[in-house]
Design a protein around this motif. Structure first.
Motif, short mmCIF file in Angstrom:
data_model
loop_
_atom_site.label_atom_id
_atom_site.label_comp_id
_atom_site.label_asym_id
_atom_site.label_seq_id
_atom_site.Cartn_x
_atom_site.Cartn_y
_atom_site.Cartn_z
N ALA A 258 20.46 -53.67 -38.97
CA ALA A 258 21.28 -52.81 -39.81
C ALA A 258 21.62 -51.49 -39.14
N ALA A 259 20.95 -51.17 -38.04
CA ALA A 259 21.12 -49.86 -37.42
C ALA A 259 22.37 -49.79 -36.56
N ASP A 260 22.81 -48.57 -36.29
CA ASP A 260 23.93 -48.35 -35.37
C ASP A 260 23.44 -48.16 -33.94
N ARG B 115 23.12 -55.35 -31.26
CA ARG B 115 23.02 -53.92 -31.53
C ARG B 115 22.87 -53.14 -30.22
N PRO B 116 23.53 -52.00 -30.10
CA PRO B 116 23.31 -51.17 -28.91
C PRO B 116 21.92 -50.55 -28.95
N ALA C 232 22.59 -56.42 -21.62
CA ALA C 232 22.10 -55.73 -22.82
C ALA C 232 21.34 -54.47 -22.47
N GLY C 233 21.50 -53.47 -23.33
CA GLY C 233 20.67 -52.27 -23.28
C GLY C 233 21.06 -51.27 -22.21
N ARG C 234 20.63 -50.06 -22.42
CA ARG C 234 20.79 -48.98 -21.44
C ARG C 234 19.42 -48.40 -21.18
N ILE D 217 25.71 -44.65 -29.73
CA ILE D 217 25.65 -45.00 -31.15
C ILE D 217 26.99 -45.54 -31.64
N GLY D 218 26.92 -46.64 -32.32
CA GLY D 218 28.12 -47.25 -32.86
C GLY D 218 28.92 -48.07 -31.87
N ARG D 219 28.49 -48.10 -30.61
CA ARG D 219 29.22 -48.90 -29.62
C ARG D 219 29.15 -50.38 -29.98
N VAL D 220 30.22 -51.11 -29.71
CA VAL D 220 30.27 -52.54 -29.99
C VAL D 220 29.97 -53.28 -28.69
N PRO D 221 28.73 -53.79 -28.53
CA PRO D 221 28.38 -54.44 -27.26
C PRO D 221 29.03 -55.82 -27.13
#
Length: 743
Positions: A649-651, A670-671, A696-698, A718-722
Motif C-alpha cells: 500500500a505504500a508509495d 513498489r519502489p 529492483a530497488g535503489r 517516492i511515487g515512482r512507477v517501477p
C-alpha cells in the motif's frame, strides 16, 4: 553469546586458591566436566553443556590458572593432591554426593585418583584422550602428558625452529613460553586439532591459552605428575564403569594409553578414526551421545516410568516381552500401539531459520501447499522467536521442544554494531549455539520418528548430519536462497582463506555423503546464484549449484495479484489519496535499530521536501518502539504479521538489505531504498546480484546516509512507477512438489 547460562555458580577455596564453578540442569546422575591442563578453561566444554544439562545436573569448574579461578604462580596449587581436592570441594558445593566424571587429557590423572581413592564419590568415568604416564617410552614423571620433555635446544635455536612438527615440539619448554608464548599456543592448539577445517576450534583454544599466560604454565610445570606405577595401580582399583574415547590421530597423547587403561580397568574404548586430541570440541555430537549414554546407564529410569507418549511399541517387542512369567500384581500395565505402514500418518518436521522473518512466511506457504498434496500429513515446527509469532498467526503447531532452542537471533544481535554485522564471523562464533540446537533436533527426531525433515537454512542440522550421517533415519530436504560464503573486500586475506575453507568443507560433505540431502532446493532460479568460485582451486558456484540443486523459483509466501488494488489497500490502512506514504522496516531482528533511528531523524527534512509525506516506522518483533526518537509526525508501529500488505500500500519503502523484504517489494511493484548491513556478505553480494536481475530497488550506503542524502533519495523515489521483472507466483507450489516426492 553462551548457548546456556548457569542455574547456579560460586567459588570454593582450597589452601587460599579460589576455584569458580557452575551448575547447569537438575537431572540425575550428576556429571562433572573436569578442567584439563590450565592452558584452557571450562569453556572447552561449551558444546556439551546445553545438551547434557537437559538430561543431567552438569557441574563445571575452572582449574587454577585460567577462566574465573585464581592464577597462582606457585607449583603447590597445581599438584595432584590439590587438583583432587578442587574436584571434591566443587562436588560438595554443588550438592552432588556422587557424579560421573568426564576428564580430558591431563584430567584423567585426577579422575582416576578420585575413582580409586574416593570411590564413594564416583559413579563412572569417561576419559577423553587421557594424558597419563602410560604407553610412552619417552615419558618422564615431570611431564608425561605431551610425549615427555623434548630435547632442549640451544637458546639461539629456540625462536628459529624448522617446520617439522616433531622439531616444533621443542617449543614445549619454559624458556620458549616466556620468549614467544603466543607462537607456542598457536603451535600447541594446531597439534590438538589435526582434523581438517578446524580453524574455529584452534582459534578458541588460542584465546583460552593466551588468557593463561607463560607464568601460569611455568607454575603448573613445577608440579610433578603421577608416575606410571601409581597410575596403573589406580586403574586396577577402579570399580566403576569406565568409557575411554580416543582419536587415532591424536598428536598429543598416544592412542595406546587408552588401550592400556581399558585393559587395566575393564573399561570400554571408543576409537575415533581420524580424530585428534580434543574430541568434544571437534566432534561434539559423537561425544555428547557417548557421555549421555554412558551416564544414563548408571541411573536407569524406574520400572514404573511410562514410555514416551509418542513412542510406538515395536512389532518385535510387545509390551509384555520383558515381563517375567510370574510377577506380583500391579494396578495397570503400559498400553502401547504399533501401526502397520499403511496406517501411519505422514509426519514432517519443519525447521525455519529465525534470522529474519522471510523464512517463516515462505515456509508456511510451502507447508500449506504440501498439505494440498498430502492432506493427511502432520507438520511439526521446530522454531524459535520471531518465527514462532508467524507460525502462531498461521495456526501452525510448534513442537514443545522448541523451548530448548538457544536463540540464534539474540546471538546475531549480540554480534552487531551500528548497522554493522560481520555475518560470516557471527556464524562462526555461533558454534556452541548450533551444537546445542542440533542436539535438540537430535532428541526430537529420535523420539518423533518423522518421515521427512525440511530444513530451511537450518545450518546446524545440515552440518552435523553430514558430520554424523548415521543419525539420518528420515528423508531430508535442504532449502536455501544463497549458496557460498563470500569474503568482504575489507576482510583481507584471513577472511578470504576462512570462507574458502568453510566452502571446501561443505563441498567435501556433499561429495562424501551425497545421500544425506535427499533433495536440495534453491529458492530462486539458476541465474540468481552469484558468479565466481567458492575459493581458489574450488569449483564455480553457479555450475556446482546447478548440478546439486533443484530450483523452485522465488517463494514470496503470498499471492501479489490480490494486492494490485492499491486504492482498496490504502483505504484499509487509513491512508488518504493525497498522502505520500513511506514505510520503514528493518526485519525480524533488532540489528536494524540504528537504521530506524537514522531514518526517523531524517523525517522532518524529508517532510519539507515531499508535501503530504506520511512516514510509518515498523519496529518488528525484537525492537522496543520506545527506543526510537520522539519525532513529531512519525508513526511507530510494533510487529505487523502481514507487513507485505502494508508495503504493497505504500508509495515508498526504506528497508534493510534482507532478501525477503526486498523481493516482497519487487513482487508488488513498489519502489524502495535498501541499505545493506555493513560487513554482511549476503546483503552486500548475494542480494544485490538478485535485485539487479529484477531491476529492483535503489541501494544506499549507511556511511552516506545523512538526513540531506536520505531526504533527497526519498523525494526522488517516492511515487515512482517501477518496471521490475515479474516475480514468479508459483514458487511455493513448485517447492511443495519437490518435497511431496519425498513422501
Amino acid at each position: 553469546m553462551r548457548a546456556r547460562e548457569p542455574d547456579a555458580e560460586g567459588f570454593v577455596e582450597h589452601h587460599g586458591v579460589r576455584i569458580h564453578y557452575e551448575v547447569h540442569g537438575t537431572g540425575e546422575p550428576a556429571v562433572l566436566l573436569m578442567p584439563t591442563w590450565t592452558i584452557v578453561d571450562k569453556r572447552v566444554w561449551k558444546a556439551e553443556l546445553p545438551y547434557l544439562a537437559r538430561h543431567h545436573r552438569v557441574i563445571t569448574y575452572d582449574g587454577p590458572g585460567n577462566g574465573r579461578s585464581d592464577r597462582p604462580r606457585h607449583g603447590e596449587a597445581y599438584r595432584q593432591e590439590a587438583q583432587v581436592e578442587y574436584a571434591r570441594k566443587v562436588l560438595d558445593a554443588a550438592g552432588a554426593p556422587r557424579a560421573v566424571l568426564v576428564g580430558l587429557s591431563k584430567a584423567a590423572n585426577w579422575a582416576l585418583d578420585l575413582a580409586a581413592n574416593h570411590a564413594d564419590r564416583v559413579l563412572g568415568l569417561v576419559l577423553l584422550g587421557p594424558s597419563v604416564a602410560l604407553a610412552d617410552p619417552t615419558a618422564t614423571p615431570s611431564r608425561p602428558g605431551f610425549h615427555g620433555d623434548p630435547p632442549r635446544l640451544p637458546a639461539s635455536a629456540v625462536p628459529d625452529l624448522g617446520r617439522d612438527p616433531a622439531t616444533h615440539w621443542a617449543k614445549y619448554n619454559r624458556r620458549y613460553w616466556h620468549e614467544r608464548y603466543e607462537d607456542f599456543v598457536w603451535f600447541f592448539m594446531g597439534q590438538c586439532f589435526p582434523e581438517p577445517h578446524s580453524s574455529k576450534q584452534i582459534e578458541d583454544g588460542v584465546g583460552w591459552g593466551l588468557a593463561a599466560g607463560p607464568e601460569v604454565l611455568t607454575a603448573d610445570a613445577e608440579a610433578p605428575w603421577p608416575d606410571s606405577a601409581t597410575v596403573a595401580q589406580w586403574c586396577r582399583r577402579v570399580s566403576c564403569p569406565v568409557l575411554l574415547v580416543h582419536g587415532d590421530r591424536d598428536r598429543v597423547s598416544p592412542h595406546r594409553r587408552s588401550e592400556l587403561i581399558a585393559e587395566l580397568t575393564g573399561g570400554d574404548l571408543v576409537t575415533l578414526r581420524g580424530g585428534g586430541h580434543i574430541a568434544q570440541a571437534r566432534d561434539p555430537v559423537a561425544v555428547n551421545r557417548l557421555v549421555h549414554d554412558h551416564a544414563r546407564r548408571l541411573h536407569p529410569a524406574p520400572e514404573s516410568e511410562p514410555a514416551s507418549a509418542s513412542e510406538p511399541a515395536s512389532a518385535s517387542e510387545p509390551a509384555s516381552a520383558s515381563e517375567p512369567a510370574s510377577r506380583p500384581a500391579r494396578s495397570a500395565g503400559r498400553h502401547r500401539e504399533w501401526f502397520r505402514w499403511d496406517h501411519r500418518a505422514r509426519r514432517v518436521l519443519y525447521l525455519s531459520s529465525p534470522i529474519g522473518l522471510g523464512h517463516a512466511r515462505r515456509d508456511v506457504a510451502i507447508g500449506t501447499a504440501l498439505r494440498r498434496r498430502h492432506p493427511e500429513v502432520r507438520i511439526d515446527w521446530l522454531a524459535q522467536d520471531p518465527v514462532t509469532r508467524v507460525l502462531a498467526a498461521a495456526g501452525e503447531r510448534v513442537h514443545p521442544a522448541s523451548r530448548w532452542l538457544a536463540n540464534e537471533s539474540a546471538h546475531i544481535e549480540s554480534e552487531a554494531g551500528e548497522h554493522d554485522l560481520r555475518c560470516f564471523e557471527a556464524l562462526r562464533r555461533m558454534d556452541e549455539v548450533l551444537v546445542a540446537n542440533f542436539m535438540v533436533f537430535h532428541d526430537v527426531v529420535e523420539e518423533g520418528r518423522y518421515d521427512l525433515v525440511v530444513a530451511d537454512e537450518a545450518w546446524d542440522v545440515d552440518h552435523f548430519l553430514h558430520e554424523n550421517p548415521e543419525l539420518k533415519r528420515f528423508a531430508y530436504a535442504w532449502l536455501t536462497d544463497f549458496v557460498g560464503y563470500l569474503p568482504m573486500p575489507d576482510g583481507g586475506r584471513r577472511e578470504a582463506l576462512l570462507t574458502a575453507d568453510y566452502n571446501a568443507e561443505m563441498l567435501e560433505h556433499i561429495a562424501r555423503h551425497p545421500r544425506v540431502r535427499d533433495r536440495a532446493i534453491f529458492v530462486g532460479n539458476p541465474e540468481d546464484v552469484v558468479p565466481g568460485r567458492f575459493g581458489p582451486g574450488l569449483p564455480p558456484i553457479r555450475d556446482w549449484t546447478r548440478e546439486h540443486y533443484r530450483f523452485a523459483g522465488y517463494v514470496t509466501g503470498f499471492d501479489p495479484r490480490p494486492l494490485a488494488d492499491r486504492a482498496a489497500l490504502r483505504a484499509e490502512f487509513g491512508y488518504r489519496p493525497d498522502e505520500r506514504v513511506c514505510v520503514v522496516t528493518v526485519g525480524g531482528s533488532a540489528v536494524g535499530s540504528h537504521l530506524l533511528r537514522r531514518v526517523a531523524a531524517a523525517f522532518p527534512q524529508a517532510a519539507r521536501q515531499v508535501p503530504g509525506l506520511r512516514m510509518v516506522a515498523v519496529t518488528g518483533p525484537r525492537i522496543d518502539p520506545g527506543g526510537l526518537p520522539d519525532v513529531p509526525g512519525l508513526e511507530v508501529r510494533e510487529f505487523v504479521p502481514d507487513l507485505h500488505r502494508q508495503l504493497a500500500a505504500a508509495d515508498l519503502a526504506v528497508v534493510q538489505g534482507g532478501l525477503t523484504t526486498c523481493m516482497e517489494l519487487t513482487a508488488t511493484g513498489r519502489p524502495f531504498l535498501y541499505v545493506p548491513l555493513r560487513g554482511h556478505f549476503e546483503q552486500n553480494i548475494h542480494v544485490p546480484h538478485r535485485l539487479e536481475r529484477y531491476g529492483a530497488g535503489r541501494r544506499l550506503d549507511y556511511e552516506r546516509l545523512t538526513p540531506d542524502a536520505l531526504a533527497e533519495a526519498i523525494r526522488e523515489e517516492i511515487g515512482r512507477v517501477p518496471a521490475y521483472r515479474p516475480v514468479e507466483t508459483d514458487g511455493a507450489e513448485r517447492a511443495a512438489d519437490l518435497l511431496a516426492e519425498l513422501l
